[in-house]
Design a protein around this motif. Sequence first.
Motif, short mmCIF file in Angstrom:
data_model
loop_
_atom_site.label_atom_id
_atom_site.label_comp_id
_atom_site.label_asym_id
_atom_site.label_seq_id
_atom_site.Cartn_x
_atom_site.Cartn_y
_atom_site.Cartn_z
N GLU A 137 94.92 52.16 -66.46
CA GLU A 137 93.66 52.69 -65.93
C GLU A 137 92.77 53.31 -67.01
OE1 GLU A 137 91.94 55.93 -62.70
OE2 GLU A 137 93.98 55.16 -62.45
N ARG A 177 88.92 52.07 -67.88
CA ARG A 177 87.78 53.00 -67.82
C ARG A 177 87.03 53.02 -69.16
NH1 ARG A 177 87.25 56.19 -63.49
NH2 ARG A 177 89.02 56.40 -62.05
N GLU A 178 87.76 53.04 -70.24
CA GLU A 178 87.12 53.04 -71.56
C GLU A 178 86.34 51.76 -71.79
OE1 GLU A 178 88.42 53.23 -76.28
OE2 GLU A 178 89.86 53.86 -74.73
N LEU A 193 89.62 50.86 -58.50
CA LEU A 193 88.99 51.14 -59.79
C LEU A 193 87.85 50.15 -60.07
CD1 LEU A 193 89.11 52.91 -62.34
CD2 LEU A 193 90.72 51.24 -63.30
N GLU A 245 84.98 51.30 -58.01
CA GLU A 245 84.40 52.53 -58.55
C GLU A 245 83.54 52.26 -59.77
OE1 GLU A 245 85.85 56.38 -61.14
OE2 GLU A 245 87.30 55.46 -59.79
N LEU A 246 84.02 51.39 -60.66
CA LEU A 246 83.32 51.12 -61.92
C LEU A 246 82.26 50.04 -61.78
CD1 LEU A 246 86.42 51.18 -64.31
CD2 LEU A 246 84.79 53.04 -63.89
#
Length: 284
Positions: free
Chosen positions: A26, A30-31, A75, A78-79
Amino acid sequence: MSSGLDIALIQTRTPATAAGGLAHVEPLIREAAAGGARFILTPEGTNVLEQRRDLRASVLSEEDADVAVLGLRRLAAELGVWLLIGSAIVRSGRTRQDGADDDRAANRSLLVDPRGAITARYDKLHVFDVDLPNGETYRESATVRPGDGAVVADTPWGRLGLTICYDIRFPHLHRQLAKAGASMIAVPAAFTVPTGEAHWETLLRARAIETGAFVLAPAQGGLHEDGRRTWGRSTIVGPWGEIIAKADHDEPCIVTAKLNMEAVGKARSAVPALTHDRDFLPVS
């Protein structure tokens, strides 16, 4: 269709539980998204890598109950990114021909859109049953039920052909994906060190050249909890066979590139081999 694509491959060293797999991958996703990637790909076995048979059954779940799969779908939503879960090892829920439950897992790629919905599934066609020269032996067929169909999926940037690891050694599969319109072919992998060192880059470049497609190969790397070692060296290959970006190690990392999708048409126009098939007599 946009001509440019910011892409990221996630290189991992996945633990032996789905919760651990999610916690591991995760932050890297995200990065990558924070860096501008709109399409992110993870390796084979993103949710869990566990080959010890006495422990394997206890850590696998159905796809719709797998902690990592569910977490990665949330995720992606969300992103707001497209995410290829290179593969999740999940219970297949299938039966054998004799009607008994087939306790083998599925090794399954899942393409997730920015809403968190799964838009394509692919079960690995070719299972890794080999005896390597260094004495390592693998019998993936004992624990993984192979799939029975090829898959090409739509994305905003072009069609994506789905493969997993050992599939890279079967050029006819990649040719069929390209003929079905794939301008990108995913090769998520957990390559062994001996075969990775000898063949990984050569095979990736060959499949790109043969198909005139981008080959996107996120990989596992390093020493895993179950004792296996994987090669790493996640790689992005252009449709002319050129290395666009790669990791030169097996540590967890992110490999990024901006793909010019117009390069696919240029490569296929220059060498239109996909249109030059001829029927021929069988070998006598």
